[in-house]
Design a protein around this motif. Structure first.
Motif, mmCIF file in Angstrom:
data_model
loop_
_atom_site.group_PDB
_atom_site.id
_atom_site.type_symbol
_atom_site.label_atom_id
_atom_site.label_comp_id
_atom_site.label_asym_id
_atom_site.label_seq_id
_atom_site.Cartn_x
_atom_site.Cartn_y
_atom_site.Cartn_z
ATOM 1 N N ALA A 35 0.834 -1.205 0.000
ATOM 2 C CA ALA A 35 0.000 0.000 0.000
ATOM 3 C C ALA A 35 0.867 1.252 0.000
ATOM 4 O O ALA A 35 0.558 2.224 -0.693
ATOM 5 N N GLU B 55 2.073 1.906 -3.443
ATOM 6 C CA GLU B 55 1.012 2.474 -4.275
ATOM 7 C C GLU B 55 0.787 3.945 -3.941
ATOM 8 O O GLU B 55 0.547 4.754 -4.829
ATOM 9 N N ILE B 56 0.876 4.289 -2.663
ATOM 10 C CA ILE B 56 0.722 5.688 -2.254
ATOM 11 C C ILE B 56 1.823 6.533 -2.873
ATOM 12 O O ILE B 56 1.564 7.602 -3.438
ATOM 13 N N GLY C 184 -8.240 6.157 6.062
ATOM 14 C CA GLY C 184 -7.776 5.425 4.879
ATOM 15 C C GLY C 184 -8.092 6.109 3.561
ATOM 16 O O GLY C 184 -8.389 5.439 2.570
ATOM 17 N N ASP D 221 -6.054 4.996 0.448
ATOM 18 C CA ASP D 221 -6.494 3.679 -0.036
ATOM 19 C C ASP D 221 -7.808 3.796 -0.808
ATOM 20 O O ASP D 221 -8.003 3.114 -1.821
ATOM 21 N N THR D 222 -8.694 4.657 -0.339
ATOM 22 C CA THR D 222 -9.974 4.848 -1.026
ATOM 23 C C THR D 222 -9.761 5.493 -2.395
ATOM 24 O O THR D 222 -10.423 5.122 -3.373
ATOM 25 N N GLU E 106 -8.565 2.875 -4.647
ATOM 26 C CA GLU E 106 -9.701 2.048 -5.070
ATOM 27 C C GLU E 106 -10.446 2.715 -6.231
ATOM 28 O O GLU E 106 -10.898 2.031 -7.148
#
Length: 123
Positions: free
Chosen positions: A3, A6-7, A94, A97-98, A101
């Protein structure tokens, strides 16, 4: 760790639509429909009154609605801009993360790529 990677990739791609879209090309959505925009705007404004947490929940509850995702990304970015408390809430809930998504749910949508990159850069 994945994660976090990805950030970092999302932050690096902020403002670089081609990096976010990759080789998928763009998905077309009619963002010139004033009535649909008004309805989404009203829903997101109502959620924004409850803070970042409420906007993120609206995103999570409506993952396939491209227009609503765009408006929510705009709200998340706007709520976080210059507001340390809202950014802390976003982190705790989060938000990144959202946003990721949303990128995954709409991988060919330039509007989502741009607005999501902006949101991540602010957060």
């Amino acid at each position: 760790i994945e994660a976090q990677k990805e950030i970092e990739e999302a932050k690096a791609a902020a403002g670089d639509v081609d990096a976010v879209l990759g080789e998928l090309g763009a998905e077309e959505v009619d963002f010139d429909d004033d009535e649909a925009d008004r309805k989404c705007g009203v829903r997101v404004l109502e959620a924004a009154k409850g803070g970042v947490k409420a906007v993120l929940q609206l995103m999570r509850d409506n993952k396939t609605d491209t227009r609503l995702q765009w408006w929510c990304l705009d709200a998340v970015a706007s709520l976080g801009a210059g507001n340390d408390e809202a950014r802390a809430e976003a982190a705790a809930e989060g938000a990144v993360d959202t946003v990721i998504e949303a990128f995954r749910a709409h991988p060919r949508n330039e509007h989502i790529a741009v607005k999501g990159s902006w949101a991540v850069a602010i957060l």
